[in-house]
Structures are given as C-alpha cells and as structure tokens.
Enzyme design. Sequence first.
Site, PDB file in Angstrom:
ATOM      1  CB  SER A 425      -0.885   0.035   1.257  1.00 44.21           C
ATOM      2  OG  SER A 425      -1.936  -0.876   1.167  1.00 44.21           O
ATOM      3  CE1 TYR A 589      -5.175  13.818   2.928  1.00 42.86           C
ATOM      4  CE2 TYR A 589      -5.305  11.645   1.929  1.00 42.86           C
ATOM      5  CZ  TYR A 589      -4.851  12.473   2.941  1.00 42.86           C
ATOM      6  OH  TYR A 589      -4.076  11.969   3.961  1.00 42.86           O
TER       7      TYR A 589
END
Length: 782
Positions: A425, A589
């Site tokens: 990840s 975000y």
Amino acid sequence: MKIVCVGGGPAGLYFGLLMKRLNAAHDVTVVERNRPYDTFGWGVVFSDATMDNMRQWDAESAATIQQAFNHWDDIELRFKGRTLRSGGHGFVGIGRKKLLNILQARCEEVGVKLVFEREVESDAEFPDADLLIACDGINSRLRTRHASTFQPEIVTRPNRFIWLGTKRLFDAFTFDFQRTEHGWFQAHIYKFDADTSTFIVECPEHVWRAHALDRADTDASIAFCERLFADTLQGEKLLSNARHLRGSAWLNFQRVACAQWWLHNPQGAYVALMGDAVHTAHFAIGSGTKLALEDAIELTRQFRDLGDTVEHIPQALQQWQETRRVEALRLQNAAWNAMEWFEVCGERYCDHLAPEQFMYSLLTRSQRISHENLRLRDKAWLEGYERWFAARAGVERSADQPAVPPMFTPFTVRSMTLKNRVVVSPMAQYSCTDGVPGPYHLVHLGARALGGAALICAEMTCTSPDARITPGCPGLWNDEQGEAWKAIVDWVHANSDAKIAMQLGHAGAKGSTRRAWDGIDLPLPADGPEPNWPLISASPQQYLAGVSPFSRAMTREDMDRVREDFVAATRRATAAGFDWLELHCAHGYLLSSFLSPLTNRREDDYGGPLENRLRYPLEVFRAVREAWPAHLPMSVRISAHDWVPGGNTPAEAVDIARAFKAAGADVMDVSSGQVSKDEHVTFGRMFQTPFADRVRQEAGIATMAVGAISEADHVNSIVAAGRADLCAVARPHLANPAWTLLEAAKIGFTEIAWPKQYLAAKRQLESNLAREKAAAAPGSRP
C-alpha cells in the site's frame, strides 16, 4: 432461590435443568405459552463443540440428544445445473420438537415444574420470584416491557423465508439455488431425524412480491416452492408445521442485540434475558440454538463459581453478561456476514460467478472459515479448487505438482501482468525535502520491492506545493522531483521483478499539517520554520473543528489549474518509468471532498446529486488518463463508506466505481473513512473487504481490497472467493518489508522467487518453519 423461566424453548428448559441439578433446593418453574408439542420450525443445528459443553453439564440429557442426532460432514451445492460437494464440516442436527421433548423429560426427572399454555404479559406476575429468565423469544414481551433498560436494537432484514419440512432425506447440508424470471431463490436443506428434513426457502423481498407470494396463503406458497424445487424434491411434498401461528408463513428475519441483559425490577426480582430474547443469530450459520444453550451454561457456571444464593444474583448476572457478550457478538457478526451473503447473492454472485467459485464463496461467507481452515476440512476439494483457480489465471499444473495458492497466481490488466496478488500500500513517510524523494525512499521502496509483493505503491505524491499534506510529502511538480523518482523506479526495475506504482493526490482541506509524529492533522505551528499555506476544497470546511484552518471553495480557475497540475505530474510519472498510476479520490483529500456530501455543499454544477459531485473528479481522471500511456493501467482509490450519517455509503461507491470505469479506470482501490472526524467505524479483520467485494460484483470492475489484511490466509480467502482481485497490505509491510516472502514460507509455498543474494535465508527459513510445524503437529514428541 425461586427461579421462573418464561419461555419453554432450549434456553429456558436447559437453564432450569442445570440450576436444579446445581442445587436441588432451588424452586424452578418453566412457563410456556404453547402446548407441549407446538413448535415453529423443523430441525435445529449446532456444533460438536456445543455438544461437548453439554456433556460436561448434564451427561444424561447429552447422551439422549446424541442418540437422536443426525450427523453429517458434507455440504452440497446445487447450482446452474451442477452439483458440487465439500466435506469435513461437522454439523449435527436434531428435530426441534425432539430436542424440547428430551429437555422437558429431563426437567421433570430432576424436579423442574413445567407449565404449558400460559401467556405471560409481565414479570410482575411472579412477585415472589428471585430470578426471572425471560427467554420468551424474538418478540419477548418482558424485554418490551423494560425496553428502556434493555435497550434492544432490532433490525428487520429484507429477505423473506418460509420454514418447511419434507420427507425427502438428504445426506449432506444442501444449498439449492434456483433462478426464476424475477430473480433467485435459495433453499437451506438438512436432515434432522430418520425420516424428515428441514427445507427453508429464502428470497429477496422484491422477488417474493414479483411472484405474488405476498398474496399467497400457506398452501399456495408451498405449491410454488414444490414446483420451483421439483428436481431436488424428487416427488416428495413440502410440509408446514407453522399453521398454528397467525399471519403469513413467510417471515423476515429480525436481528436482536441488547445493550443491557438484566435488571432488578420493582417487585425485587432480577430479570435476565436469554436466547433469542437477548440476541439472535441468522439461520444461515445455524447458531441460534447454540447461543441459547451456551447462555444457559454460562449463567449456571457463574452461580456455581460465585455462589447460588439470592445475594449472589447481581454479581453472577453481571459476570455472565460480560463473559457472554464477547462470544455472542462474535457469533452474531459471523451470522450477519452469512445472512448478508444470502441477501445479496442473487444480485451479486449467482449470475457472475462460476459454480466452483460460487461454492468457495458460499463456504467462506461468514468469514469464520478461512482458506487454510478449508484445507483442514477437505484438503482434496480445496486443492482441486486451487488448481481450477490457477488455470483460470493462466497457470497450468501437472498432477504431480502442488497447487498454486490463489494469492500467488498472476493478474493481468492492460499490457501488464503482476506476478501475484499482493500490493504494498501507499504509506505516507513524510520524509522529503521540498518534495524530493531521497535515499530514505530508495531504501524504503527498494526493500519492499525485494520482499515478494507484485506491486509497490509510492506514497501519495502531490501535484503542487499547496497540494501537500505536510512539508515532508513528496511531489511531482518539478523536474528535480521527477529525476529523483526515476532513480528509484530504475533501481526497482533493475533489482526486482516487482512493478512500481505512482499515486497522485492533492490534500485539499487536510493539507498544511505537521508530520504525523509531531501531531497528526494539527496545523503547522505559527512560529515554526515552515509556514502554513492556504487551503482549497470543494466547499469551505475545517477538518478539525476549532483547530484546522478553514479551506475556501475552489473556483473554476482553481479547478483548471489543479487539473493541469495533475496532468503535468502524470507526464513526469511517465518519464520516470512508473508501471501503474493511481488517482487518490479518498480519505477527505481534495478530489474526495467533491465526492462526499459531507464535504461538498456547493450549489453549482459540481454539488448536489452524485452525478454533479462526480463531475470534477472525473474531469481530472479523464485528463490524467489521456496523458498516461494507454497500455498501462490506472486505478482510483475511493472511500466506499464515510461512516457518518448523510455521507457516502457502499451503494454510492458502486455508482462512483461505475462512473470511473466508464471513464477508463481499470481497478478500484476500495478503502473507507477519514472523510470526517465524526465517523464511527466498525473495525475488524478484513473489515473493508466487503466494500471491495460489492464494488467488484455490482460495478463489474476489478478491485483492490485494503484494511486489516495481515496474513496469507486473508489474501487467499479474499482472492479465491472473488471478493477482490488484489490485496493491498500496509502495516505488515511496514513491520516487515519481506512480508510476502515470509507468508509464502509459512504456508509452504516454496516456488516464490527470492533475490539471489538472499537464497541462503530462504532455505533456512523454510526449514525452520517446517520443523516448527512438525513439532506442533498432534502426536509429535516434545
């Protein structure tokens, strides 16, 4: 003590029996509303472990129950004209009437008083009782009377089911799936005595209504089911023993969970809920009777250990609740997973999965049975499935070669083939200067490229200085950064067979913060060496209420500038030689702030309905996709669940995925949360995998599962069941860059390639693990 059990089901009868055996001086009465031989349902199922527990507490009733048991090991699936079977599952079934009659007789033997055909409306009807056990079922009147104390959460599930029986005998726990013009029906079938089987038919509400079963009486419903499952019934009839009940024979399952399990009533008696009155478990894993019997055993155990007098009641009840709550929740969660699988299988799995994979998905539906647990149950079946799965991935094996575990099969997208299904990840390191990755990043990413994973993802890399989360975040807004990234990519390609991905993102309202170890999400100190910068997002917001600076809403000019920043960064990622590109649209975000209604309160064409909220993220994606080489894959990370009322849900995640797929996305990287600090996340093992599963099946796009995936067994289970195509593993890879190599050795897969410099360690690791496994095997000498 004077004990009254309200409800003559397994919980009430067994608790009454055990307490009378514990102390013959106890005055124990069981009160039941029905006649002795009236009962809903046909057979009940519980585990060998519960049976072992019962033998310890009352060997006499256990022995009689054992003689009446029907035991079977196999699960059989009838699906799309195929019949598949797997063994080693160890179920025991018994007729509900038979079980109750055995417990009734045993209660009478030890002196428990049984009262039938008495309705109990209130615990006040027993003013001289010391302890009242409210085991009066899912619609408990005593629970309802004290609902403010017990705080029940009752959720009515959408599927309809009818509980029937048949004289056709089955030698396996059988699942039969039948498709109609309106959708799928499924039957849960098992033998419970010498001449009868339970036959539960289930379907979604809309399918039930489409067949006019909402207007059908019991006889018409039975006739419909007989026609639908005629091939399975082979001429036998379906039977009902619920005609004494009022209303439709088709029911909705109700999931019951109570915050408090007992109270002290105004008459001075203690009232405790038990069995279905306090918690229900869906019949998909057959644990309702198990929960009831083990409730009774545990409360008896508390009285035995603490003392079985009136003054010990509150302590015993409190200890009982604390002890049983954990186990009950574990079983309820497993039952919930299994229940949800059956609720959605028609729309999500039946039409899309081949019978082999459907069988695997069925067996692992509760997430209690894992890949390696299946190997213990039926090694031959699992290895056959592994060979089938590997062949579908393009890996052919001869009969003398071991099967390839699903996590080590290749995965191809566009022109790229990943060597296995493990992804490192993106993990923020906050260790750049002016956005330039340095030697630290080479060591960090290079080490993990040597560790066996197929794809290494760089941390979120920012498209402009004001796109950063912290001053330590990497960037791709200038050529110096691009050259630094190229050096890392070149090293990975030269020294490993891993692919490397770039994840591009913009922090939006979550930017201008300190590095995580200096205070995560806190703004930069006003007097520090690194000044804060202005923030933009879909709408004005403050991520940390009263702490974070406010962002301002993006103008069209801002949108144009940010989109072009993403395009320029994409071109630099291409020049650096990255194999894969991911667009970050998750976790609150910038692009995520457009997608979530929690953070997008715009009143123009970019706010309001999801179609509008998708408009700008899709605009950026299309521009990036056009700039990125057509032969290379692109993924999009999304938050599939905001975990806040009014936020995005998994249903919206499917629509978001469909939109990105239509725009050219190859894979959805399905995460959740971090959009709002008001979130209440339900954590647990592989807790986000169901979101990836739903997106994959319903949107028809490959997915990457993330979140609490920490061992090979998890990856194998997820990939083999088709819940996701790839698994992104974060924290285990932080702890051990060679996590994938270690997990391969743990499960005995020795064919995985190691760096040639490390081959001596490979042999030693595999030998050590083999010795440890042999030493731990049953019958091994100390």
